[in-house]
Design an enzyme around this catalytic site. Structure first.
Site, PDB file in Angstrom:
ATOM      1  N   LEU A   1      47.352  40.765  35.385  1.00 11.01           N
ATOM      2  CA  LEU A   1      46.913  39.445  34.914  1.00 11.01           C
ATOM      3  C   LEU A   1      46.268  39.524  33.523  1.00 11.01           C
ATOM      4  O   LEU A   1      46.487  38.635  32.688  1.00 11.01           O
ATOM      5  CB  LEU A   1      45.934  38.837  35.928  1.00 11.01           C
ATOM      6  CG  LEU A   1      45.625  37.367  35.727  1.00 11.01           C
ATOM      7  CD1 LEU A   1      46.875  36.506  35.857  1.00 11.01           C
ATOM      8  CD2 LEU A   1      44.564  36.890  36.718  1.00 11.01           C
TER       9      LEU A   1
ATOM     10  N   ALA B   1      46.270  40.922  44.682  1.00  5.72           N
ATOM     11  CA  ALA B   1      45.048  40.140  44.911  1.00  5.72           C
ATOM     12  C   ALA B   1      45.325  38.965  45.828  1.00  5.72           C
ATOM     13  O   ALA B   1      46.361  38.312  45.722  1.00  5.72           O
ATOM     14  CB  ALA B   1      44.478  39.672  43.582  1.00  5.72           C
ATOM     15  N   LYS B   2      44.379  38.710  46.692  1.00  2.00           N
ATOM     16  CA  LYS B   2      44.630  37.711  47.731  1.00  2.00           C
ATOM     17  C   LYS B   2      43.806  36.439  47.526  1.00  2.00           C
ATOM     18  O   LYS B   2      44.326  35.356  47.337  1.00  2.00           O
ATOM     19  CB  LYS B   2      44.242  38.280  49.105  1.00  2.00           C
ATOM     20  CG  LYS B   2      44.774  39.657  49.365  1.00  2.00           C
ATOM     21  CD  LYS B   2      46.053  39.589  50.148  1.00  2.00           C
ATOM     22  CE  LYS B   2      46.664  40.943  50.292  1.00  2.00           C
ATOM     23  NZ  LYS B   2      47.945  41.073  49.646  1.00  2.00           N
TER      24      LYS B   2
ATOM     25  N   ARG C   1      29.604  42.903  51.744  1.00  2.00           N
ATOM     26  CA  ARG C   1      30.671  43.906  51.749  1.00  2.00           C
ATOM     27  C   ARG C   1      30.184  45.343  51.871  1.00  2.00           C
ATOM     28  O   ARG C   1      30.715  46.124  52.645  1.00  2.00           O
ATOM     29  CB  ARG C   1      31.399  43.836  50.408  1.00  2.00           C
ATOM     30  CG  ARG C   1      32.646  43.075  50.451  1.00  2.00           C
ATOM     31  CD  ARG C   1      33.327  43.156  49.110  1.00  2.00           C
ATOM     32  NE  ARG C   1      34.246  42.035  49.030  1.00  2.00           N
ATOM     33  CZ  ARG C   1      35.048  41.802  48.012  1.00  2.00           C
ATOM     34  NH1 ARG C   1      35.041  42.610  46.984  1.00  2.00           N
ATOM     35  NH2 ARG C   1      35.855  40.778  48.012  1.00  2.00           N
TER      36      ARG C   1
ATOM     37  N   LEU D   1      39.534  38.426  38.613  1.00  2.00           N
ATOM     38  CA  LEU D   1      40.694  37.709  38.058  1.00  2.00           C
ATOM     39  C   LEU D   1      40.224  36.721  36.990  1.00  2.00           C
ATOM     40  O   LEU D   1      40.917  36.483  35.996  1.00  2.00           O
ATOM     41  CB  LEU D   1      41.464  36.991  39.170  1.00  2.00           C
ATOM     42  CG  LEU D   1      42.147  37.890  40.227  1.00  2.00           C
ATOM     43  CD1 LEU D   1      42.862  37.053  41.279  1.00  2.00           C
ATOM     44  CD2 LEU D   1      43.135  38.873  39.605  1.00  2.00           C
TER      45      LEU D   1
HETATM   46  C1  LIG Z   1      44.225  44.183  47.464  1.00  2.00           C
HETATM   47  C2  LIG Z   1      43.389  43.601  46.378  1.00  2.00           C
HETATM   48  C3  LIG Z   1      42.930  42.293  46.468  1.00  2.00           C
HETATM   49  C4  LIG Z   1      42.154  41.731  45.450  1.00  2.00           C
HETATM   50  N1  LIG Z   1      41.760  40.422  45.536  1.00  2.00           N
HETATM   51  C5  LIG Z   1      41.107  39.855  44.498  1.00  2.00           C
HETATM   52  C6  LIG Z   1      40.792  38.470  44.485  1.00  2.00           C
HETATM   53  O1  LIG Z   1      41.126  37.730  45.406  1.00  2.00           O
HETATM   54  N2  LIG Z   1      40.123  37.971  43.419  1.00  2.00           N
HETATM   55  C7  LIG Z   1      39.730  38.751  42.358  1.00  2.00           C
HETATM   56  O2  LIG Z   1      39.125  38.230  41.412  1.00  2.00           O
HETATM   57  N3  LIG Z   1      40.043  40.059  42.332  1.00  2.00           N
HETATM   58  C8  LIG Z   1      40.719  40.626  43.356  1.00  2.00           C
HETATM   59  N4  LIG Z   1      41.038  41.954  43.296  1.00  2.00           N
HETATM   60  C9  LIG Z   1      40.758  42.701  42.051  1.00  2.00           C
HETATM   61  C10 LIG Z   1      41.785  42.286  40.992  1.00  2.00           C
HETATM   62  O3  LIG Z   1      43.049  42.155  41.587  1.00  2.00           O
HETATM   63  C11 LIG Z   1      41.870  43.283  39.852  1.00  2.00           C
HETATM   64  O4  LIG Z   1      40.616  43.581  39.355  1.00  2.00           O
HETATM   65  C12 LIG Z   1      42.720  42.713  38.710  1.00  2.00           C
HETATM   66  O5  LIG Z   1      43.951  42.282  39.197  1.00  2.00           O
HETATM   67  C13 LIG Z   1      42.931  43.744  37.614  1.00  2.00           C
HETATM   68  O6  LIG Z   1      43.853  43.218  36.710  1.00  2.00           O
HETATM   69  P1  LIG Z   1      44.293  44.054  35.445  1.00  2.00           P
HETATM   70  O7  LIG Z   1      45.302  43.244  34.753  1.00  2.00           O
HETATM   71  O8  LIG Z   1      43.096  44.511  34.724  1.00  2.00           O
HETATM   72  O9  LIG Z   1      44.957  45.380  36.073  1.00  2.00           O
HETATM   73  P2  LIG Z   1      46.174  45.559  37.078  1.00  2.00           P
HETATM   74  O10 LIG Z   1      46.604  44.285  37.662  1.00  2.00           O
HETATM   75  O11 LIG Z   1      45.779  46.662  38.002  1.00  2.00           O
HETATM   76  O12 LIG Z   1      47.349  46.035  36.132  1.00  2.00           O
HETATM   77  C14 LIG Z   1      47.337  47.266  35.493  1.00  2.00           C
HETATM   78  C15 LIG Z   1      48.654  47.434  34.767  1.00  2.00           C
HETATM   79  O13 LIG Z   1      48.607  48.585  33.955  1.00  2.00           O
HETATM   80  C16 LIG Z   1      49.811  49.318  34.073  1.00  2.00           C
HETATM   81  N5  LIG Z   1      49.497  50.720  33.731  1.00  2.00           N
HETATM   82  C17 LIG Z   1      48.616  51.566  34.317  1.00  2.00           C
HETATM   83  N6  LIG Z   1      48.607  52.751  33.692  1.00  2.00           N
HETATM   84  C18 LIG Z   1      49.485  52.662  32.660  1.00  2.00           C
HETATM   85  C19 LIG Z   1      49.935  53.561  31.651  1.00  2.00           C
HETATM   86  N7  LIG Z   1      49.484  54.826  31.538  1.00  2.00           N
HETATM   87  N8  LIG Z   1      50.875  53.136  30.770  1.00  2.00           N
HETATM   88  C20 LIG Z   1      51.383  51.879  30.850  1.00  2.00           C
HETATM   89  N9  LIG Z   1      50.983  50.994  31.785  1.00  2.00           N
HETATM   90  C21 LIG Z   1      50.060  51.376  32.675  1.00  2.00           C
HETATM   91  C22 LIG Z   1      50.263  49.088  35.496  1.00  2.00           C
HETATM   92  O14 LIG Z   1      51.653  49.260  35.628  1.00  2.00           O
HETATM   93  C23 LIG Z   1      49.850  47.623  35.686  1.00  2.00           C
HETATM   94  O15 LIG Z   1      50.880  46.772  35.225  1.00  2.00           O
HETATM   95  C24 LIG Z   1      41.812  42.528  44.328  1.00  2.00           C
HETATM   96  C25 LIG Z   1      42.265  43.847  44.226  1.00  2.00           C
HETATM   97  C26 LIG Z   1      43.057  44.382  45.233  1.00  2.00           C
HETATM   98  C27 LIG Z   1      43.538  45.787  45.095  1.00  2.00           C
END
Ligand SMILES: Cc1cc2nc3c(=O)[nH]c(=O)nc-3n(C[C@H](O)[C@H](O)[C@H](O)COP(=O)(O)OP(=O)(O)OC[C@H]3O[C@@H](n4cnc5c(N)ncnc54)[C@H](O)[C@@H]3O)c2cc1C
Length: 470
Positions: free
Chosen positions: A9, A40-41, A256, A349
């Site tokens: 995201l 994320a749910k 939690r 998120l």
């Molecule tokens: C099961 C679950 C449920 C959740 N529910 C919620 C919720 O309801 N509400 C909320 O606020 N948060 C929730 N969270 C937390 C939230 O989902 C995350 O904090 C958030 O989605 C992180 O987003 P991001 O874009 O920073 O990273 P991510 O969505 O983890 O994306 C990381 C990206 O980086 C890429 N990547 C990684 N390493 C490399 C590399 N070396 N080179 C190139 N690309 C790379 C991956 O492919 C991925 O596309 C939840 C988390 C989980 C696991």
């Protein structure tokens, strides 16, 4: 060209917002439809209700953050998220009607879309990025090229070496480095380790949030959201005892971290723990995705606590800037100070979107992270010892850096990692986390030390890490 690493995201919202503002962007991700965002749910916290306000959202966030939030960041996210939500709606995304309530929030403020909010919104943005013609490349970041504290390029696994002046890291956290986790396998801390090696400041690495109720479907971790507990489900051990009230007066509705420790304690005593979903009425209507699994797995499921969200990361200011010129970090890879010592549900998120969507406002006038606050930094020397497998790291972290920690276990762990190969991202990030946990001789937020069970450090005292140049 602005290069964005990560297509969760944070990365996608930044890419679309920059593209719509006229910038050329390329998104590079090791798995284009991978990352926690798709898993994320619950939803996204935003004070959009009539009786709500950013001030209330701020106050709830500070309470949960347990004395370690950066108020500037909290103020920024809780105010901006309301505008950012309307931007995403202008892009065409529609949330479901009504706001949900989650633990720690004093008002109904959780925007959601079915029981798969993360997947819905991130897939929507991925499709939009494709429609807008944004360049999406599946490749893995291996290293950043930095000269005189300024980004000059990067190296990827397939593409090789590139020149670049502006790089945005949105590579997520490192929850997958624990044996039990709710996270996908993409989350092994790559961005944090890569930036750290080049001199980026990293902070708050001791804070790892564990989620109490993770289960497995088809061999993959599946998070059973907080909302279920709000709907009256109960937790039982294998003797059929409803044990939660032995640990907290609110039983299943305990915070939690308390519930995670309670379930962990049951397992340590030798009891398997189950969640009983049968008290929920209209299950299919309320949890349409989960109900498909329930039809196969039944309403009594084994649950275990798992590493869920990693609070620490690359230190940034409210503009998403690090201390390396041209290097931005947004989302879970970063440490903006929003979450403090504990993350308020659904704030991550929101953080992704605010830092992502607002990036165009700052991209042309670099200010850089001020390192004034980080007077006391811990230097870490990079060594090249024996290599550890992901399984070994997962086991070590779960045993010594898990839900309940102590000085003896953490000292052992730090020694293991210090003599291991710190060119490996997972090992380096684990060392920073273990070292932070060893140094923080108190319990606060998600960090629980059985040898220091009380909060005793002054509020706001933070552990910063920087790479040793000697
Ligand atoms: C099961 C679950 C449920 C959740 N529910 C919620 C919720 O309801 N509400 C909320 O606020 N948060 C929730 N969270 C937390 C939230 O989902 C995350 O904090 C958030 O989605 C992180 O987003 P991001 O874009 O920073 O990273 P991510 O969505 O983890 O994306 C990381 C990206 O980086 C890429 N990547 C990684 N390493 C490399 C590399 N070396 N080179 C190139 N690309 C790379 C991956 O492919 C991925 O596309 C939840 C988390 C989980 C696991």
């Amino acid at each position: 060209m602005i290069y964005i690493f990560g297509s969760g995201l944070a990365g996608l919202s930044a890419a679309i917002s920059l593209h719509k503002s006229g910038y050329k962007v390329t998104v590079i991700s090791k798995k284009i439809d991978g990352g926690s965002s798709y898993w994320a749910k619950g939803g996204i916290a935003a004070a959009v209700g009539n009786e709500d306000s950013p001030e209330l959202h701020l106050s709830d966030t500070l309470k949960v953050g347990d004395g370690l939030c950066d108020v500037k960041s909290v103020d920024y996210v809780t105010r901006e998220i309301r505008y950012v939500i309307s931007t995403v709606e202008k892009w065409g995304f529609r949330f479901d009607e009504g706001l949900r309530l989650e633990g720690g929030h004093s008002k109904r403020r959780i925007l959601h879309k079915t029981d798969e909010t993360g997947r819905e919104i991130t897939s929507f943005l991925l499709n939009l990025a494709k429609k807008e013609g944004i360049n999406l490349v599946e490749d893995k970041l291996l290293a950043l090229k930095v000269k005189d504290c300024e980004v000059v390029g990067f190296v990827t696994e397939k593409g090789g070496s590139f020149d670049a002046e502006k790089v945005v890291l949105a590579t997520g956290g490192y929850g997958y480095l624990f044996k039990f986790t709710s996270n996908p396998s993409t989350n092994v801390g790559d961005g944090i380790a890569i930036a750290f090696r080049t001199g980026a400041l990293v902070s708050d690495m001791e804070f790892v949030q564990f989620h109490p109720t993770v289960t497995t479907f088809d061999g993959k971790a599946y998070l059973l959201t907080e909302t279920l507990r709000g709907e009256g489900v109960i937790l039982l051990n294998e003797k059929g005892e409803r044990f939660t009230f032995n640990y907290h007066s609110k039983g299943e509705l305990a915070p939690r971290d308390v519930l995670s420790r309670a379930i962990y304690d049951q397992y340590k005593k030798g009891y398997i723990v189950y969640i009983d979903l049968s008290p929920i009425e209209d299950f299919d209507g309320k949890f349409p995705v989960l109900s498909k699994y329930i039809k196969r797995y039944g309403k009594k499921l084994q649950v275990f606590p798992g590493a869920h969200y990693t609070i620490g990361g690359i230190r940034i200011n409210v503009r998403g800037e690090t201390n390396i010129k041209g290097l931005y970090a947004i989302g879970e890879v970063s440490d903006s100070g929003l979450h403090g010592a504990n993350r308020l549900a659904s704030n991550s998120l929101a953080e992704d979107l605010v830092y992502g969507v607002n990036l165009p406002m700052y991209i042309d006038n670099w200010e850089g992270l001020s390192v004034d606050d980080a007077k006391e930094t811990v230097e870490v020397k990079l060594s090249g010892g024996n290599s550890l497998s992901l399984d070994e790291i997962g086991e070590y972290n779960w045993n010594y850096l898990g839900i309940v920690r102590n000085g003896e276990g953490l000292s052992k762990l730090v020694k293991v990692y210090e003599s291991a190969d710190l060119n490996d991202n997972a090992t380096l990030v684990s060392l920073l986390s273990a070292k932070g946990a060893l140094l923080r001789t108190e319990s606060r937020g998600t960090h629980y030390r059985e040898d220091y069970p009380n909060k005793s450090w002054e509020d706001g005292k933070r552990i910063y890490f920087v790479v040793s140049r000697n």
